[in-house]
Design a protein around this motif. Sequence first.
Motif, PDB file in Angstrom:
ATOM      1  N   CYS A   9      14.292  67.253  48.491  1.00 55.50           N
ATOM      2  CA  CYS A   9      15.232  66.508  47.648  1.00 55.50           C
ATOM      3  C   CYS A   9      15.704  67.304  46.439  1.00 55.50           C
ATOM      4  CB  CYS A   9      14.614  65.186  47.190  1.00 55.50           C
ATOM      5  SG  CYS A   9      13.239  65.356  46.024  1.00 55.50           S
ATOM      6  N   GLY A  10      14.891  68.212  45.963  1.00 56.46           N
ATOM      7  CA  GLY A  10      15.260  69.002  44.803  1.00 56.46           C
ATOM      8  C   GLY A  10      15.287  68.226  43.506  1.00 56.46           C
ATOM      9  N   LEU A  11      14.711  67.030  43.502  1.00 53.42           N
ATOM     10  CA  LEU A  11      14.701  66.185  42.306  1.00 53.42           C
ATOM     11  C   LEU A  11      13.336  66.128  41.639  1.00 53.42           C
ATOM     12  CD1 LEU A  11      16.750  63.153  43.665  1.00 53.42           C
ATOM     13  CD2 LEU A  11      17.561  64.949  42.143  1.00 53.42           C
ATOM     14  N   ASN A  12      12.316  65.943  42.447  1.00 55.38           N
ATOM     15  CA  ASN A  12      10.964  65.771  41.925  1.00 55.38           C
ATOM     16  C   ASN A  12      10.225  67.110  41.889  1.00 55.38           C
ATOM     17  OD1 ASN A  12      11.263  62.917  41.796  1.00 55.38           O
ATOM     18  ND2 ASN A  12      10.994  62.871  44.011  1.00 55.38           N
ATOM     19  N   TYR A  13       9.307  67.210  40.958  1.00 55.87           N
ATOM     20  CA  TYR A  13       8.501  68.416  40.838  1.00 55.87           C
ATOM     21  C   TYR A  13       7.178  68.241  41.557  1.00 55.87           C
ATOM     22  CZ  TYR A  13      11.735  70.368  37.459  1.00 55.87           C
ATOM     23  OH  TYR A  13      12.844  70.883  36.860  1.00 55.87           O
ATOM     24  N   VAL A  14       6.742  69.325  42.211  1.00 56.23           N
ATOM     25  CA  VAL A  14       5.464  69.353  42.921  1.00 56.23           C
ATOM     26  C   VAL A  14       4.715  70.605  42.493  1.00 56.23           C
ATOM     27  CG1 VAL A  14       6.309  68.052  44.905  1.00 56.23           C
ATOM     28  CG2 VAL A  14       6.490  70.524  44.916  1.00 56.23           C
ATOM     29  N   THR A  15       3.419  70.620  42.728  1.00 59.15           N
ATOM     30  CA  THR A  15       2.652  71.822  42.416  1.00 59.15           C
ATOM     31  C   THR A  15       3.037  72.929  43.401  1.00 59.15           C
ATOM     32  OG1 THR A  15       0.821  71.066  43.796  1.00 59.15           O
ATOM     33  CG2 THR A  15       0.719  70.519  41.458  1.00 59.15           C
ATOM     34  N   GLU A  16       2.732  74.145  43.062  1.00 59.19           N
ATOM     35  CA  GLU A  16       3.129  75.283  43.898  1.00 59.19           C
ATOM     36  C   GLU A  16       2.550  75.226  45.309  1.00 59.19           C
ATOM     37  OE1 GLU A  16       2.157  78.828  41.707  1.00 59.19           O
ATOM     38  OE2 GLU A  16       4.227  78.972  41.016  1.00 59.19           O
TER      39      GLU A  16
END
Length: 72
Positions: A9-16
């Motif tokens: 989605c390119g909206l939410n941040y996730v860990t690497e």
Amino acid sequence: MKYKKCARCGLNYVTEDMELCDICRREIRGEKDPFDDISYDVCPFCEKNFLFGGEEMCASCRARRMKKREYD
């Protein structure tokens, strides 16, 4: 710990170490979002309060109408 944007989605941040956010993972699995069933209709009389479960008007408008009927 570093973060990056979700690959889908390119909206939410996730860990690497994660590729997808929880929302995208849930959508791919076909799981239902618990907030999908909640309906937030607005009262047509006051246009302020929310209606739940098929109500036609909010509780405060209903009380006002009942009070008005007593005096008419």
